[in-house]
Motif scaffolding. Structure first.
Motif, PDB file in Angstrom:
ATOM      1  N   PRO A 133       0.790  -1.234   0.000  1.00  0.00           N
ATOM      2  CA  PRO A 133       0.000   0.000   0.000  1.00  0.00           C
ATOM      3  C   PRO A 133       0.821   1.282   0.000  1.00  0.00           C
ATOM      4  CG  PRO A 133      -0.930  -1.579   1.554  1.00  0.00           C
ATOM      5  CD  PRO A 133       0.381  -2.152   1.094  1.00  0.00           C
ATOM      6  N   ARG A 134       1.958   1.277   0.707  1.00  0.00           N
ATOM      7  CA  ARG A 134       2.737   2.507   0.836  1.00  0.00           C
ATOM      8  C   ARG A 134       4.227   2.215   0.773  1.00  0.00           C
ATOM      9  NH1 ARG A 134       0.404   6.633   4.119  1.00  0.00           N
ATOM     10  NH2 ARG A 134       2.343   7.790   3.783  1.00  0.00           N
ATOM     11  N   ALA A 135       4.983   3.255   0.451  1.00  0.00           N
ATOM     12  CA  ALA A 135       6.443   3.212   0.547  1.00  0.00           C
ATOM     13  C   ALA A 135       6.909   4.562   1.071  1.00  0.00           C
ATOM     14  CB  ALA A 135       7.090   2.905  -0.797  1.00  0.00           C
ATOM     15  N   LEU A 136       8.040   4.552   1.752  1.00  0.00           N
ATOM     16  CA  LEU A 136       8.584   5.764   2.354  1.00  0.00           C
ATOM     17  C   LEU A 136      10.038   5.918   1.940  1.00  0.00           C
ATOM     18  CD1 LEU A 136       7.844   8.014   4.502  1.00  0.00           C
ATOM     19  CD2 LEU A 136       9.033   6.553   6.160  1.00  0.00           C
ATOM     20  N   LEU A 137      10.389   7.066   1.350  1.00  0.00           N
ATOM     21  CA  LEU A 137      11.764   7.323   0.945  1.00  0.00           C
ATOM     22  C   LEU A 137      12.626   7.664   2.151  1.00  0.00           C
ATOM     23  CD1 LEU A 137      11.693   9.494  -2.305  1.00  0.00           C
ATOM     24  CD2 LEU A 137      12.554   7.164  -2.043  1.00  0.00           C
ATOM     25  N   MET A 138      13.847   7.131   2.170  1.00  0.00           N
ATOM     26  CA  MET A 138      14.832   7.454   3.193  1.00  0.00           C
ATOM     27  C   MET A 138      16.109   7.906   2.495  1.00  0.00           C
ATOM     28  SD  MET A 138      13.259   6.741   6.118  1.00  0.00           S
ATOM     29  CE  MET A 138      14.533   6.512   7.363  1.00  0.00           C
ATOM     30  N   SER A 139      16.971   8.609   3.229  1.00  0.00           N
ATOM     31  CA  SER A 139      18.168   9.175   2.612  1.00  0.00           C
ATOM     32  C   SER A 139      19.264   8.155   2.363  1.00  0.00           C
ATOM     33  CB  SER A 139      18.710  10.325   3.480  1.00  0.00           C
ATOM     34  OG  SER A 139      17.795  11.392   3.493  1.00  0.00           O
ATOM     35  N   SER A 140      19.253   7.031   3.097  1.00  0.00           N
ATOM     36  CA  SER A 140      20.242   5.970   2.874  1.00  0.00           C
ATOM     37  C   SER A 140      19.693   4.658   3.422  1.00  0.00           C
ATOM     38  CB  SER A 140      21.577   6.292   3.561  1.00  0.00           C
ATOM     39  OG  SER A 140      21.458   6.156   4.971  1.00  0.00           O
ATOM     40  N   GLY A 141      20.288   3.562   2.989  1.00  0.00           N
ATOM     41  CA  GLY A 141      19.891   2.258   3.505  1.00  0.00           C
ATOM     42  C   GLY A 141      20.182   2.122   4.986  1.00  0.00           C
ATOM     43  N   TYR A 142      21.301   2.671   5.422  1.00  0.00           N
ATOM     44  CA  TYR A 142      21.659   2.616   6.841  1.00  0.00           C
ATOM     45  C   TYR A 142      20.576   3.299   7.673  1.00  0.00           C
ATOM     46  CZ  TYR A 142      25.430   1.714  10.208  1.00  0.00           C
ATOM     47  OH  TYR A 142      26.208   1.198  11.207  1.00  0.00           O
ATOM     48  N   MET A 143      20.138   4.469   7.217  1.00  0.00           N
ATOM     49  CA  MET A 143      19.101   5.210   7.938  1.00  0.00           C
ATOM     50  C   MET A 143      17.750   4.510   7.869  1.00  0.00           C
ATOM     51  SD  MET A 143      20.208   9.060   6.855  1.00  0.00           S
ATOM     52  CE  MET A 143      18.862   9.827   7.722  1.00  0.00           C
ATOM     53  N   ALA A 144      17.463   3.851   6.753  1.00  0.00           N
ATOM     54  CA  ALA A 144      16.208   3.106   6.645  1.00  0.00           C
ATOM     55  C   ALA A 144      16.156   1.988   7.680  1.00  0.00           C
ATOM     56  CB  ALA A 144      16.058   2.530   5.240  1.00  0.00           C
ATOM     57  N   ASN A 145      17.254   1.268   7.839  1.00  0.00           N
ATOM     58  CA  ASN A 145      17.281   0.177   8.806  1.00  0.00           C
ATOM     59  C   ASN A 145      17.211   0.693  10.237  1.00  0.00           C
ATOM     60  OD1 ASN A 145      17.343  -1.876   6.912  1.00  0.00           O
ATOM     61  ND2 ASN A 145      19.575  -1.856   6.747  1.00  0.00           N
ATOM     62  N   LEU A 146      17.982   1.735  10.536  1.00  0.00           N
ATOM     63  CA  LEU A 146      17.927   2.322  11.869  1.00  0.00           C
ATOM     64  C   LEU A 146      16.523   2.840  12.178  1.00  0.00           C
ATOM     65  CD1 LEU A 146      21.234   4.410  12.097  1.00  0.00           C
ATOM     66  CD2 LEU A 146      20.713   2.299  13.299  1.00  0.00           C
ATOM     67  N   GLY A 147      15.940   3.525  11.212  1.00  0.00           N
ATOM     68  CA  GLY A 147      14.627   4.121  11.426  1.00  0.00           C
ATOM     69  C   GLY A 147      13.539   3.092  11.648  1.00  0.00           C
ATOM     70  N   ALA A 148      13.533   2.048  10.830  1.00  0.00           N
ATOM     71  CA  ALA A 148      12.478   1.039  10.928  1.00  0.00           C
ATOM     72  C   ALA A 148      12.547   0.281  12.248  1.00  0.00           C
ATOM     73  CB  ALA A 148      12.568   0.076   9.751  1.00  0.00           C
ATOM     74  N   VAL A 149      13.722  -0.228  12.589  1.00  0.00           N
ATOM     75  CA  VAL A 149      13.838  -1.056  13.794  1.00  0.00           C
ATOM     76  C   VAL A 149      13.568  -0.242  15.051  1.00  0.00           C
ATOM     77  CG1 VAL A 149      15.400  -2.467  15.181  1.00  0.00           C
ATOM     78  CG2 VAL A 149      15.414  -2.691  12.694  1.00  0.00           C
ATOM     79  N   THR A 150      14.188   0.930  15.155  1.00  0.00           N
ATOM     80  CA  THR A 150      14.044   1.702  16.392  1.00  0.00           C
ATOM     81  C   THR A 150      12.650   2.294  16.557  1.00  0.00           C
ATOM     82  OG1 THR A 150      14.958   3.680  15.304  1.00  0.00           O
ATOM     83  CG2 THR A 150      16.500   2.255  16.509  1.00  0.00           C
ATOM     84  N   ALA A 151      11.905   2.448  15.457  1.00  0.00           N
ATOM     85  CA  ALA A 151      10.536   2.944  15.561  1.00  0.00           C
ATOM     86  C   ALA A 151       9.554   1.841  15.949  1.00  0.00           C
ATOM     87  CB  ALA A 151      10.102   3.576  14.239  1.00  0.00           C
ATOM     88  N   LEU A 152       9.915   0.590  15.666  1.00  0.00           N
ATOM     89  CA  LEU A 152       8.974  -0.509  15.863  1.00  0.00           C
ATOM     90  C   LEU A 152       9.135  -1.233  17.196  1.00  0.00           C
ATOM     91  CD1 LEU A 152       8.931  -2.028  12.266  1.00  0.00           C
ATOM     92  CD2 LEU A 152       7.119  -0.711  13.383  1.00  0.00           C
ATOM     93  N   VAL A 153      10.352  -1.278  17.735  1.00  0.00           N
ATOM     94  CA  VAL A 153      10.575  -2.013  18.982  1.00  0.00           C
ATOM     95  C   VAL A 153      11.399  -1.181  19.957  1.00  0.00           C
ATOM     96  CG1 VAL A 153      10.389  -4.319  17.965  1.00  0.00           C
ATOM     97  CG2 VAL A 153      12.611  -3.161  17.997  1.00  0.00           C
TER      98      VAL A 153
END
Length: 389
Positions: free
Chosen positions: A98-118
């Motif tokens: 349904p959705r996608a979200l742009l991030m500035s780098s892969g490193y930031m995408a991984n940090l952002g996803a994990v730390t926002a979810l748990v």
């Protein structure tokens, strides 16, 4: 007491682990000039040859003329431009989410996803060979963090049995230093049995795997229920820069509200999004790139087997040849460079001690004669470098 940086650097040099930056003096591609030397390169992640593609370049230039060269602000202030939004919609459709979200780098995408979810009271379980950004994200989340044995479902299952709170199972899709695939159907089944979520970083799978280049999820015929959190980077097979997270409406809205690397970062230049829209179109429509790449992989693996070298079990463009010691990996890499071939030596701590390797990467812009040249140079380089104790 002072920081003894000199001693730290000397120790790294003595262990053959000191790293230096090669100076690339040409656009990215398979034929480059590095530190003044013309070389045939087998070490970038531009798997489909799009980083210097004329159509992608023209889309970037047109985007810069229209939208300028800077994002100007974070997405939540006034940095979310029309090209960003169009690319998010295109990536959502591409991934079947349904959705996608742009991030500035892969490193930031991984940090952002994990730390926002748990967080505290929750559990993160990660494959032992995950990328550093995933491991850092797990550690920084504050959740209970554990690493299961590489692609070992019984090891994952035993850790799932001890998990507390919301549980996130995190794995690379294609492991960047080994080139092998995650056993994703089994990972998803194990997670589902314990009501855990699966997050996949498919940085090296998009563009290379799947009928339309949809990566490991398409390769295995999985969907958003199997893999609720899907990460992709745009600086590899897409040939541009940045990253994205794809998932449900609720996931993306949660990340917009809680992912600090998204909230507090200036958006990527809109022109990059314009270029990526074009590269995404090429990636999907020009299947000959993946077909040619697969032929090169088969050619290379057959040739290395004939040389009697230890090649890792990889069906992807990442084809590592284990050298063992860092000293030997550096020496063989140098011998290849003397013969006009650029292949990087990968050493600890990037890979486990004793598994230093030549990380050969193939690209759709390579020809069969390029691969033959690499194999011939590899044979000569191995013969020229004695075994290291």
């Amino acid at each position: 007491m002072s920081f003894d940086l000199t001693a730290r650097l000397a120790e790294r040099r003595a262990a053959h682990l000191y790293r230096q930056r090669p100076l690339l003096e040409t656009p990215q591609g398979v034929r480059v000039v590095v530190d003044g030397q013309p070389l045939l390169a087998f070490c970038n992640n531009d798997y489909l040859g799009l980083a210097n593609d004329p159509e992608v370049i023209e889309a970037f230039v047109a985007g810069a003329r229209t939208w300028g060269v800077g994002g100007g602000a974070s997405h939540l202030v006034v940095g979310h431009s029309t090209p960003h939004h169009q690319l998010e919609e295109a990536l959502a459709e591409f991934t079947g989410r349904p959705r996608a979200l742009l991030m500035s780098s892969g490193y930031m995408a991984n940090l952002g996803a994990v730390t926002a979810l748990v967080g505290q009271g929750d559990t993160v379980l990660e494959d032992r060979l995950n990328h550093a950004s995933l491991l850092d994200a797990g550690l920084l989340s504050g959740a209970r963090f554990s690493r299961y044995l590489h692609n070992d479902i019984s090891s994952l299952t035993s850790r799932l049995a001890k998990a507390t709170g919301n549980t996130l199972v995190v794995t690379d899709g294609v492991f960047s230093m080994d080139g092998d695939l995650a056993d994703l159907p089994a990972v998803c089944a194990a997670a589902r049995a314990k009501d855990a979520w699966v997050m996949v970083d498919d940085a090296h799978g998009f563009g290379c795997l799947g009928r339309q280049g949809g990566g490991i999820v398409e390769h295995y015929g999985l969907d958003v229920k199997d893999v609720p959190v899907l990460i992709g980077t745009l600086g590899k097979a897409f040939g541009t820069a940045g990253a994205f997270i794809a998932g449900s409406e609720e996931l993306i809205e949660t990340l917009i509200q809680f992912a600090r690397p998204y909230i507090y970062t200036t958006s990527q230049p809109p022109a990059v999004a314009c270029a990526t829209l074009k590269s995404l179109q090429i990636l999907r429509e020009q299947s000959w790139r993946r077909e040619h790449l697969n032929r090169l992989i088969a050619q290379f693996r057959a040739g290395v087997s004939d040389l009697g070298l230890q090649l890792m079990d990889s069906p992807t463009p990442i084809q590592p040849i284990v050298m063992g010691s860092s000293e030997r990996a550096i020496a063989v890499s140098a011998a290849l460079r003397e013969r006009g071939i650029l292949v990087t030596a990968i050493r600890p701590p990037t890979v486990p001690r004793g598994t230093a390797r030549l990380r050969v990467t193939l690209c759709a812009a390579h020809s069969e004669s390029d691969v033959a040249q690499l194999l011939d140079a590899l044979k000569q380089a191995i013969a020229a470098v004695p075994e290291c104790e």
